[in-house]
Design an enzyme around this catalytic site. Structure first.
Site, short mmCIF file in Angstrom:
data_model
loop_
_atom_site.label_atom_id
_atom_site.label_comp_id
_atom_site.label_asym_id
_atom_site.label_seq_id
_atom_site.Cartn_x
_atom_site.Cartn_y
_atom_site.Cartn_z
CD GLU A 1 -71.21 -53.02 -7.05
OE1 GLU A 1 -72.12 -52.18 -6.96
OE2 GLU A 1 -71.32 -54.19 -6.68
CB CYS B 1 -76.15 -52.48 -6.27
SG CYS B 1 -75.17 -53.86 -6.89
#
Length: 703
Positions: free
Chosen positions: A296, A330
């Site tokens: 990810e 993020c």
């Protein structure tokens, strides 16, 4: 005040001795008589100062999952507990490992894999449930180390502990699916799984990776980020106390030098779980092209604010999305794309400036802090975002450095960001928000989709028709309508992105498919093509082809849906691949609507599928991969080293698993997951209906 019993409701027309008069008189007199009986203690019973009671009994296999609650600071005892946790001393930092110590740790983990993988699923589940309880009971230790080491404010650290506990319980429950599937198809764990987490979520993300690996029958080695090794040490100690012994979970502090590279590339490492930058994922892929990598990665996330937005709500959600943990997430929104009418004439920009300017900046262990320090590397991109404007841009709120170490920065807002500019397309990890002025929703969508990443995306609008249009067009893994883009909850908002925001199997963490990617699956016996396609159709109709509501809340919808993999899949075959295996693969692609191009090293005429093939050498395939940025490569047959290297050079995901005849396992390999989270209420009044299924995408296979 507007309720039927309220005084103001009747005050304009009420007369002396009327029925409303006597009703209000009676209410007043009774309230005066009972004023000394008012309860001032909290109604909530949560008390962090008391030992956490052990679960009464293990959960049943099909219990409904519920997220563990965060600390309730309306309870006075919890405020005392929180202040004590923020004021405690930081635990010691573990020593860095050598290459020799890496080899010893991997060998120890490989030895432990055999017994752990053979343990019945029910026993693994019991241990993971115990881990969740120990983590919850040790919440104060985790809050302390995150505040002192990682700069987390209490409002950021406490929910992170809850997320880690949720991972333990969610993946424990997911073992039931693995047991069910193992009764129908054959599988084996990947073996030793290296978990490489980031510094910005130093507790929850490593917990999720380690616990998922264990749930799937693997052993785990946690390689913490250089900025947060003490937090990782606290987590591993908790897992050991829960009964997960030192062979199952190990902490190996190995920076990305020789020791770190040895750990990632070790021959006995079966898989790597990475949460970090796109560049780090590419580096790991080049180091070990044959290694299974679940990554990810980065995000450049935008919130679209239309003319139909509630300005108060939009500003509140945007500030929380952009500046929580000083923008070092993020999922953080570093871009707002605002309709021209709001940008030019409404109080939107003024309110945004007021809200941002009112945020309190300080260290994580200061209870007054709302925006913590810069923790990660002070990169060139972050410095530029904080200190330099591009042509056409001005500071709505100019950031200021508040200390000599350049760790504390007041948050900033830059307006006038132009499409295609550096601020539009570049990711930075810090407390800066860029604002763009869009002439329409279509233009805003085009700018939102123009970036190379696709992790989270937000929309602020009160118009349901705009909700539908935006949801069906925007390119990201987690979509949020009228709420912040951060704070995803396990099970409710499984997390993971599209485009450059992920690499490897696209199953979302904290979702229903993640554990499947941590095992190797194969058919236990021969299954014909027709039977396989029928099984695929069954799973498409009951699961993958429909939208699934994940939480069942009245005030918020959380819908999981699957989309064809775009820009498509290149299927590479060799002489060992049977006609039936290829036909199954093409059948899965056709059912899911994913575009496919088949590449064969040699011509193979007369195949019963009647398909034509492109005849390509490995060199030609490498060129094809370079031209197909973002495509996925499915290898049926041998995994040729030069092909793997070519894919790694382009950061292209490679799936080497044989085609599985079970639809629950195979179809997810041809799809992308997307979660749509949408507030259904305004100020407590439910006013929207869930979006439900969107029109099905056109399907077809291009060979």
């Amino acid at each position: 005040n507007a309720t039927p019993e309220g005084f103001l409701r009747h005050s304009w027309a009420m007369t002396v001795d009327s029925a409303p008069w006597h009703e209000q008189e009676d209410r007043f007199r009774r309230s005066m008589e009972t004023r000394h009986q008012v309860v001032t203690d909290p109604f909530h019973s949560q008390d962090r100062t008391r030992p956490l009671a052990a679960p009464a009994s293990p959960p049943a296999p099909h219990d409904v999952f519920a997220n563990v609650p965060d600390t309730d600071l309306t309870v006075p005892a919890n405020r005392v507990w929180a202040l004590a946790a923020l004021g405690a001393a930081k635990p010691p930092v573990p020593a860095e490992a050598t290459e020799t110590e890496v080899d010893v740790a991997v060998a120890h983990a490989a030895d432990a894999t055999v017994g752990w993988s053979r343990l019945p699923g029910g026993q693994r589940r019991k241990l993971l449930e115990a881990a969740g309880h120990v983590m919850d009971a040790g919440r104060a230790d985790a809050v302390t180390v995150m505040a002192t080491e990682a700069g987390k404010t209490f409002a950021e650290a406490d929910p992170e502990v809850s997320e880690g506990v949720d991972y333990a319980r969610w993946y424990a429950a997911g073992i039931n699916l693995l047991d069910t599937l193992d009764a129908e198809v054959a599988s084996e764990p990947c073996g030793v799984v290296v978990v490489s987490p980031p510094w910005n979520f130093p507790y929850a993300i490593p917990a999720g990776g380690v616990l998922a690996a264990l749930a799937a029958g693997n052993t785990a080695i946690l390689k913490p980020s250089p900025e947060a090794p003490a937090t990782a040490a606290v987590l591993v100690a908790q897992l050991h106390r829960a009964g997960l012994d030192h062979g199952l979970v190990q902490l190996v502090t190995a920076p990305d030098g020789p020791a770190g590279r040895r750990l990632i590339t070790h021959p006995s490492t079966g898989a790597v779980i990475l949460t970090g930058s796109w560049d780090t994922a590419r580096l790991f892929a080049r180091w070990a092209p044959h290694r299974r990598l679940l990554a990810e990665t980065s995000g450049k996330n935008a919130v679209v604010v239309t003319a139909a937005a509630d300005v108060d709500q939009a500003v509140s959600d945007l500030v929380r999305s952009a500046f929580g943990h000083a923008g070092q997430k993020c999922s953080a929104a570093s871009l707002a794309i605002v309709d021209a009418s709001l940008y030019d004439n409404s109080p939107f920009l003024r309110q945004l400036a007021d809200a941002v300017g009112a945020l309190r900046v300080g260290m994580g262990n200061d209870p007054a802090s709302q925006v913590g320090p810069i923790v990660g590397p002070f990169t060139e991109s972050l410095e530029r975002a904080l200190t330099r404007l591009d042509p056409g841009e001005t500071w709505l709120v100019e950031p200021r450095c508040l200390d000599g170490q350049r760790r504390l920065w007041s948050p900033g807002v830059r307006i006038g960001v132009r499409p295609g500019s550096w601020a539009h397309e570049t990711e930075w990890f810090g407390p800066v928000l860029g604002v763009m002025r869009a002439g329409s929703l279509d233009q805003a969508l085009a700018w939102q989709n123009a970036v190379a990443y696709g992790l989270t995306a937000g929309l602020q609008s009160l118009d349901p028709t705009e909700h539908r249009r935006w949801v069906d067009t925007v390119e990201a893994g987690n979509l949020y309508v009228n709420r912040p883009t951060t704070g995803a909850l396990v099970g409710r908002q499984p997390f993971g992105g599209w485009k450059r925001s992920s690499m490897g199997p696209t199953a979302k963490t904290g979702g229903p498919n993640y554990l499947l990617a941590l095992r190797r699956w194969r058919d236990a016996h021969d299954v014909g093509v027709d039977e396989t396609i029928a099984h695929y159709r069954h799973w498409w109709d009951c699961h993958f082809g429909r939208t699934t509501e994940l939480a069942g809340l009245a005030s918020e919808s959380n819908e999981l849906r699957y989309r064809p993999f775009d820009p498509g899949v290149i299927v590479r075959i060799d002489d060992e691949v049977s006609d039936d295996e290829l036909a199954k693969a093409l059948g899965a692609a056709d059912l899911t609507g994913t575009t496919v191009r088949v590449s064969s090293a040699r011509p193979r005429p007369g195949r019963r599928t009647g398909t034509r093939f492109t005849i390509e050498s490995s060199d030609a395939l490498a060129l094809s991969l370079a031209r197909s940025a973002g495509a996925r490569l499915r290898l049926l047959g041998r995994a040729e080293p030069d092909v793997l290297a070519a894919a790694a050079a382009q950061a292209i995901t490679v799936i080497c698993d044989p085609v599985c005849s079970h639809g629950r396992i195979e179809l997810v390999r041809w799809l992308r997951e997307q979660v749509v989270t949408r507030s259904l209420h305004r100020y407590g009044n439910v006013v929207y209906a869930p979006l439900g299924d969107s029109p099905a995408a056109a399907s077809g296979v291009v060979v």
